[in-house]
Design a protein around this motif. Structure first.
Motif, PDB file in Angstrom:
ATOM      1  N   GLY A 197      -5.087   6.999  -0.379  1.00 40.51           N
ATOM      2  CA  GLY A 197      -4.540   5.602  -0.084  1.00 40.51           C
ATOM      3  C   GLY A 197      -4.184   4.703  -1.427  1.00 40.51           C
ATOM      4  O   GLY A 197      -5.150   4.987  -2.112  1.00 40.51           O
ATOM      5  N   ARG A 235      -8.196   2.557  -0.415  1.00 43.05           N
ATOM      6  CA  ARG A 235      -7.221   2.611  -0.540  1.00 43.05           C
ATOM      7  C   ARG A 235      -8.003   2.616  -2.327  1.00 43.05           C
ATOM      8  O   ARG A 235      -9.597   1.538  -3.423  1.00 43.05           O
ATOM      9  CB  ARG A 235      -7.242   1.621  -1.122  1.00 43.05           C
ATOM     10  CG  ARG A 235      -5.365   0.910   0.195  1.00 43.05           C
ATOM     11  CD  ARG A 235      -5.855   1.703   1.447  1.00 43.05           C
ATOM     12  NE  ARG A 235      -5.140   1.566   2.557  1.00 43.05           N
ATOM     13  CZ  ARG A 235      -5.580   1.132   4.069  1.00 43.05           C
ATOM     14  NH1 ARG A 235      -6.443   2.294   4.058  1.00 43.05           N
ATOM     15  NH2 ARG A 235      -4.602   0.655   4.667  1.00 43.05           N
ATOM     16  N   PHE A 255       0.868   5.785   0.172  1.00 42.79           N
ATOM     17  CA  PHE A 255      -0.195   6.812   1.322  1.00 42.79           C
ATOM     18  C   PHE A 255       0.515   8.063   0.135  1.00 42.79           C
ATOM     19  O   PHE A 255       1.678   8.506   0.803  1.00 42.79           O
ATOM     20  CB  PHE A 255      -0.090   6.513   2.044  1.00 42.79           C
ATOM     21  CG  PHE A 255      -0.912   5.475   2.895  1.00 42.79           C
ATOM     22  CD1 PHE A 255      -2.197   5.270   2.629  1.00 42.79           C
ATOM     23  CD2 PHE A 255      -0.104   4.512   3.307  1.00 42.79           C
ATOM     24  CE1 PHE A 255      -2.800   4.272   3.250  1.00 42.79           C
ATOM     25  CE2 PHE A 255      -0.342   3.177   3.449  1.00 42.79           C
ATOM     26  CZ  PHE A 255      -1.927   2.601   3.768  1.00 42.79           C
ATOM     27  N   GLU A 309       0.962  -1.009   0.192  1.00 35.56           N
ATOM     28  CA  GLU A 309      -0.100   0.075   0.101  1.00 35.56           C
ATOM     29  C   GLU A 309       0.468   0.945   0.169  1.00 35.56           C
ATOM     30  O   GLU A 309       2.230   1.534   0.612  1.00 35.56           O
ATOM     31  CB  GLU A 309      -1.089   0.248   1.227  1.00 35.56           C
ATOM     32  CG  GLU A 309      -2.203  -0.816   1.634  1.00 35.56           C
ATOM     33  CD  GLU A 309      -2.439  -1.096   2.808  1.00 35.56           C
ATOM     34  OE1 GLU A 309      -3.943  -1.314   2.666  1.00 35.56           O
ATOM     35  OE2 GLU A 309      -1.857  -0.459   4.130  1.00 35.56           O
TER      36      GLU A 309
END
Length: 278
Positions: A112, A139, A107, A105
Protein backbone atom coordinates in the motif's frame (compact mmCIF):
# COMPACT_ATOMS: atom_id res chain seq x y z
CA UNK A 1 -20.19 -32.96 3.58
CA UNK A 2 -21.97 -30.19 1.67
CA UNK A 3 -19.65 -27.26 2.47
CA UNK A 4 -16.07 -27.76 1.32
CA UNK A 5 -14.84 -24.15 1.30
CA UNK A 6 -15.44 -21.04 3.43
CA UNK A 7 -14.50 -17.56 2.18
CA UNK A 8 -14.00 -14.91 4.86
CA UNK A 9 -14.07 -11.17 4.49
CA UNK A 10 -11.88 -9.56 7.15
CA UNK A 11 -12.67 -5.98 8.20
CA UNK A 12 -16.09 -5.69 9.80
CA UNK A 13 -16.72 -9.43 9.42
CA UNK A 14 -14.05 -11.74 10.80
CA UNK A 15 -12.06 -8.98 12.51
CA UNK A 16 -13.23 -7.06 15.58
CA UNK A 17 -10.69 -4.29 15.00
CA UNK A 18 -7.94 -3.75 12.44
CA UNK A 19 -5.99 -6.93 13.33
CA UNK A 20 -7.80 -9.31 15.73
CA UNK A 21 -10.66 -11.78 15.71
CA UNK A 22 -12.44 -13.59 18.56
CA UNK A 23 -11.45 -16.88 20.16
CA UNK A 24 -14.85 -18.28 19.15
CA UNK A 25 -14.15 -17.48 15.51
CA UNK A 26 -10.72 -19.10 15.69
CA UNK A 27 -12.07 -22.26 17.26
CA UNK A 28 -14.91 -22.52 14.71
CA UNK A 29 -12.51 -22.03 11.79
CA UNK A 30 -10.20 -24.69 13.17
CA UNK A 31 -13.08 -27.14 13.60
CA UNK A 32 -14.05 -26.64 9.96
CA UNK A 33 -10.46 -27.17 8.83
CA UNK A 34 -10.22 -30.38 10.86
CA UNK A 35 -13.26 -31.63 8.92
CA UNK A 36 -11.55 -30.94 5.60
CA UNK A 37 -12.95 -27.50 4.75
CA UNK A 38 -10.75 -25.12 2.73
CA UNK A 39 -10.45 -21.62 4.24
CA UNK A 40 -9.98 -18.66 1.92
CA UNK A 41 -9.55 -14.97 2.82
CA UNK A 42 -11.43 -12.53 0.58
CA UNK A 43 -10.49 -8.96 1.40
CA UNK A 44 -10.26 -5.46 0.00
CA UNK A 45 -6.84 -5.30 1.68
CA UNK A 46 -3.63 -5.74 -0.25
CA UNK A 47 -1.59 -8.85 0.51
CA UNK A 48 1.06 -7.35 2.76
CA UNK A 49 -1.52 -5.61 4.97
CA UNK A 50 -3.29 -8.84 5.97
CA UNK A 51 -3.30 -9.32 9.77
CA UNK A 52 -0.69 -11.53 11.44
CA UNK A 53 -3.22 -13.82 13.13
CA UNK A 54 -3.92 -15.45 9.76
CA UNK A 55 -0.43 -16.93 9.75
CA UNK A 56 -0.86 -18.06 13.33
CA UNK A 57 -3.99 -19.95 12.31
CA UNK A 58 -1.85 -22.01 9.98
CA UNK A 59 -4.77 -23.06 7.79
CA UNK A 60 -5.32 -20.26 5.27
CA UNK A 61 -4.64 -21.61 1.79
CA UNK A 62 -5.50 -18.68 -0.47
CA UNK A 63 -5.94 -14.93 -0.13
CA UNK A 64 -8.17 -12.98 -2.50
CA UNK A 65 -6.86 -9.43 -2.13
CA UNK A 66 -7.59 -5.93 -3.44
CA UNK A 67 -11.22 -6.94 -4.03
CA UNK A 68 -10.24 -9.81 -6.30
CA UNK A 69 -7.60 -7.98 -8.34
CA UNK A 70 -4.85 -10.27 -7.02
CA UNK A 71 -5.07 -13.82 -5.67
CA UNK A 72 -2.23 -15.32 -3.62
CA UNK A 73 -1.10 -18.74 -2.58
CA UNK A 74 -1.07 -17.63 1.04
CA UNK A 75 1.37 -20.21 2.34
CA UNK A 76 4.04 -19.45 -0.26
CA UNK A 77 3.22 -15.72 -0.55
CA UNK A 78 3.01 -16.21 -4.31
CA UNK A 79 0.68 -14.15 -6.52
CA UNK A 80 -1.07 -16.70 -8.76
CA UNK A 81 -3.56 -14.40 -10.52
CA UNK A 82 -3.60 -10.66 -11.11
CA UNK A 83 -5.66 -8.16 -13.08
CA UNK A 84 -3.87 -4.82 -13.17
CA UNK A 85 -5.93 -1.63 -13.10
CA UNK A 86 -5.59 0.28 -16.41
CA UNK A 87 -3.53 3.40 -15.81
CA UNK A 88 -5.92 5.38 -18.01
CA UNK A 89 -8.57 4.90 -15.30
CA UNK A 90 -6.22 6.33 -12.67
CA UNK A 91 -5.60 9.39 -14.84
CA UNK A 92 -9.34 9.86 -15.30
CA UNK A 93 -9.92 9.64 -11.53
CA UNK A 94 -7.32 12.34 -10.94
CA UNK A 95 -9.05 14.53 -13.51
CA UNK A 96 -12.51 14.02 -12.01
CA UNK A 97 -11.33 14.74 -8.45
CA UNK A 98 -8.93 17.63 -9.07
CA UNK A 99 -11.31 20.22 -7.61
CA UNK A 100 -12.69 18.28 -4.63
CA UNK A 101 -11.28 17.49 -1.19
CA UNK A 102 -10.15 13.87 -1.37
CA UNK A 103 -6.97 11.86 -1.04
CA UNK A 104 -5.88 8.51 -2.43
CA UNK A 105 -4.35 5.12 -1.76
CA UNK A 106 -2.76 2.80 -4.31
CA UNK A 107 -1.87 -0.87 -4.03
CA UNK A 108 1.05 -2.07 -6.10
CA UNK A 109 2.24 -5.69 -6.09
CA UNK A 110 0.54 -6.31 -2.76
CA UNK A 111 1.82 -3.19 -0.98
CA UNK A 112 0.00 0.00 0.00
CA UNK A 113 1.09 3.56 -0.86
CA UNK A 114 -0.41 6.98 -0.16
CA UNK A 115 0.48 10.70 -0.17
CA UNK A 116 2.68 11.70 2.76
CA UNK A 117 0.11 14.16 4.15
CA UNK A 118 -2.43 11.36 4.44
CA UNK A 119 -0.05 9.16 6.40
CA UNK A 120 0.83 12.09 8.68
CA UNK A 121 -2.81 12.76 9.64
CA UNK A 122 -5.30 10.10 8.46
CA UNK A 123 -8.04 11.54 10.70
CA UNK A 124 -8.00 14.77 8.70
CA UNK A 125 -9.15 12.74 5.70
CA UNK A 126 -11.97 10.95 7.51
CA UNK A 127 -10.24 7.80 8.76
CA UNK A 128 -11.82 6.46 11.95
CA UNK A 129 -9.66 6.65 15.08
CA UNK A 130 -9.44 2.87 15.40
CA UNK A 131 -7.83 2.51 11.98
CA UNK A 132 -5.23 5.27 12.12
CA UNK A 133 -2.44 2.96 13.32
CA UNK A 134 -3.42 0.42 10.69
CA UNK A 135 -3.10 3.01 7.92
CA UNK A 136 0.30 4.16 9.16
CA UNK A 137 1.62 0.61 9.46
CA UNK A 138 0.37 -0.65 6.11
CA UNK A 139 0.83 2.35 3.77
CA UNK A 140 4.11 3.82 2.64
CA UNK A 141 4.00 7.60 2.31
CA UNK A 142 5.40 9.40 -0.70
CA UNK A 143 5.77 13.06 -1.64
CA UNK A 144 5.33 12.17 -5.32
CA UNK A 145 2.27 9.94 -5.34
CA UNK A 146 1.43 10.51 -8.99
CA UNK A 147 5.00 9.92 -10.04
CA UNK A 148 5.01 6.63 -8.15
CA UNK A 149 1.88 5.49 -9.99
CA UNK A 150 3.25 6.58 -13.35
CA UNK A 151 6.41 4.55 -12.73
CA UNK A 152 4.30 1.50 -11.87
CA UNK A 153 1.48 2.00 -14.37
CA UNK A 154 1.36 -1.69 -15.34
CA UNK A 155 1.45 -3.06 -11.78
CA UNK A 156 -1.39 -1.28 -9.98
CA UNK A 157 -3.63 -3.80 -8.20
CA UNK A 158 -6.24 -1.28 -7.11
CA UNK A 159 -6.76 2.37 -6.26
CA UNK A 160 -8.87 4.03 -3.54
CA UNK A 161 -10.31 7.52 -3.35
CA UNK A 162 -10.76 8.58 0.28
CA UNK A 163 -13.59 10.93 1.32
CA UNK A 164 -14.29 12.77 4.57
CA UNK A 165 -17.63 14.00 3.17
CA UNK A 166 -20.26 11.25 2.80
CA UNK A 167 -22.41 13.32 0.45
CA UNK A 168 -19.40 13.86 -1.79
CA UNK A 169 -18.74 10.13 -1.69
CA UNK A 170 -22.22 9.36 -3.05
CA UNK A 171 -22.16 11.87 -5.89
CA UNK A 172 -18.61 10.87 -6.84
CA UNK A 173 -19.52 7.18 -6.95
CA UNK A 174 -22.28 7.97 -9.44
CA UNK A 175 -19.98 10.23 -11.46
CA UNK A 176 -17.18 7.65 -11.65
CA UNK A 177 -19.56 4.91 -12.77
CA UNK A 178 -20.95 7.15 -15.49
CA UNK A 179 -17.61 8.53 -16.67
CA UNK A 180 -15.19 5.57 -16.65
CA UNK A 181 -15.58 2.31 -18.54
CA UNK A 182 -13.70 -0.96 -18.15
CA UNK A 183 -13.20 -0.84 -14.37
CA UNK A 184 -14.82 -2.32 -11.26
CA UNK A 185 -16.11 0.15 -8.66
CA UNK A 186 -17.06 -0.93 -5.16
CA UNK A 187 -16.83 0.20 -1.55
CA UNK A 188 -16.19 -1.29 1.87
CA UNK A 189 -17.43 1.87 3.61
CA UNK A 190 -18.78 5.36 2.98
CA UNK A 191 -15.30 6.88 3.28
CA UNK A 192 -13.83 5.27 0.15
CA UNK A 193 -14.43 4.26 -3.44
CA UNK A 194 -12.35 1.23 -4.39
CA UNK A 195 -11.35 0.86 -8.03
CA UNK A 196 -9.83 -2.11 -9.83
CA UNK A 197 -9.89 -3.93 -13.16
CA UNK A 198 -13.29 -4.86 -14.55
CA UNK A 199 -12.11 -8.48 -14.22
CA UNK A 200 -11.77 -8.10 -10.45
CA UNK A 201 -14.43 -8.57 -7.77
CA UNK A 202 -14.33 -10.99 -4.87
CA UNK A 203 -16.66 -13.36 -6.71
CA UNK A 204 -14.24 -13.62 -9.65
CA UNK A 205 -11.33 -14.20 -7.30
CA UNK A 206 -13.29 -16.86 -5.46
CA UNK A 207 -14.35 -18.49 -8.73
CA UNK A 208 -10.67 -18.80 -9.66
CA UNK A 209 -9.80 -20.40 -6.31
CA UNK A 210 -12.75 -22.80 -6.39
CA UNK A 211 -11.78 -24.08 -9.83
CA UNK A 212 -8.22 -24.54 -8.59
CA UNK A 213 -9.29 -26.68 -5.62
CA UNK A 214 -12.13 -28.45 -7.39
CA UNK A 215 -15.03 -27.09 -5.35
CA UNK A 216 -18.31 -25.66 -6.68
CA UNK A 217 -20.16 -22.52 -5.49
CA UNK A 218 -22.88 -24.85 -4.19
CA UNK A 219 -20.29 -26.34 -1.85
CA UNK A 220 -19.10 -22.96 -0.58
CA UNK A 221 -20.01 -20.59 2.25
CA UNK A 222 -18.96 -16.94 2.47
CA UNK A 223 -19.16 -14.21 5.11
CA UNK A 224 -19.17 -10.44 4.56
CA UNK A 225 -20.37 -7.05 5.74
CA UNK A 226 -20.04 -4.49 2.96
CA UNK A 227 -21.09 -3.66 -0.57
CA UNK A 228 -17.86 -5.17 -1.92
CA UNK A 229 -18.96 -8.53 -0.47
CA UNK A 230 -22.38 -8.70 -2.12
CA UNK A 231 -21.29 -10.38 -5.35
CA UNK A 232 -19.44 -13.05 -3.35
CA UNK A 233 -22.32 -13.71 -0.93
CA UNK A 234 -24.77 -14.16 -3.78
CA UNK A 235 -22.33 -16.25 -5.86
CA UNK A 236 -22.11 -19.05 -3.28
CA UNK A 237 -24.93 -21.21 -1.94
CA UNK A 238 -24.36 -20.30 1.71
CA UNK A 239 -23.85 -16.54 1.93
CA UNK A 240 -23.85 -14.90 5.38
CA UNK A 241 -23.96 -11.18 6.22
CA UNK A 242 -22.99 -10.17 9.75
CA UNK A 243 -25.60 -8.07 11.56
CA UNK A 244 -23.46 -4.92 11.34
CA UNK A 245 -23.33 -5.15 7.54
CA UNK A 246 -24.36 -2.36 5.20
CA UNK A 247 -28.04 -2.12 4.33
CA UNK A 248 -27.37 -3.31 0.78
CA UNK A 249 -25.35 -6.27 1.99
CA UNK A 250 -27.99 -7.31 4.53
CA UNK A 251 -30.67 -7.12 1.87
CA UNK A 252 -28.71 -9.18 -0.66
CA UNK A 253 -27.31 -11.90 1.59
CA UNK A 254 -29.36 -15.11 1.91
CA UNK A 255 -28.53 -15.43 5.62
CA UNK A 256 -27.68 -13.18 8.57
CA UNK A 257 -25.61 -13.89 11.68
CA UNK A 258 -24.49 -11.87 14.72
CA UNK A 259 -22.23 -8.83 14.54
CA UNK A 260 -18.50 -9.17 13.92
CA UNK A 261 -17.88 -8.24 17.57
CA UNK A 262 -20.23 -11.04 18.63
CA UNK A 263 -18.45 -13.82 16.70
CA UNK A 264 -20.85 -13.84 13.76
CA UNK A 265 -18.50 -16.03 11.73
CA UNK A 266 -18.49 -18.66 14.48
CA UNK A 267 -22.29 -18.51 14.63
CA UNK A 268 -22.53 -19.14 10.90
CA UNK A 269 -20.11 -22.06 11.02
CA UNK A 270 -22.05 -23.52 13.94
CA UNK A 271 -25.28 -23.25 11.92
CA UNK A 272 -23.65 -25.17 9.09
CA UNK A 273 -22.41 -27.78 11.55
CA UNK A 274 -25.82 -28.13 13.19
CA UNK A 275 -27.43 -28.57 9.77
CA UNK A 276 -24.98 -31.35 8.97
CA UNK A 277 -23.33 -29.34 6.19
CA UNK A 278 -19.85 -29.45 7.75
Amino acid sequence: MAVKCIALDLDGTTLINDRETTDKNIQAIKRAVNKGVHIVVASGRCFYSLPDFLKQLGCIEYAITSNGAAVYDYINEDCIMKFALPYSAVEKIFELTKDINVTYEAFIDGKGFAPSEYIADPAAFGVAQGYIDYIRKTREGTDDFRGLLCNNKNNIDSFDVIFSDKALFKTSFELFNKSIDGVYFTSSGSDRIEISSEKAGKHNGLEFVLKRIGVSPDETAAFGDADNDIDMLTYVKYGFAVANASESCLKAAPRTVAKNTQSGVAMGIEKLENDGLI
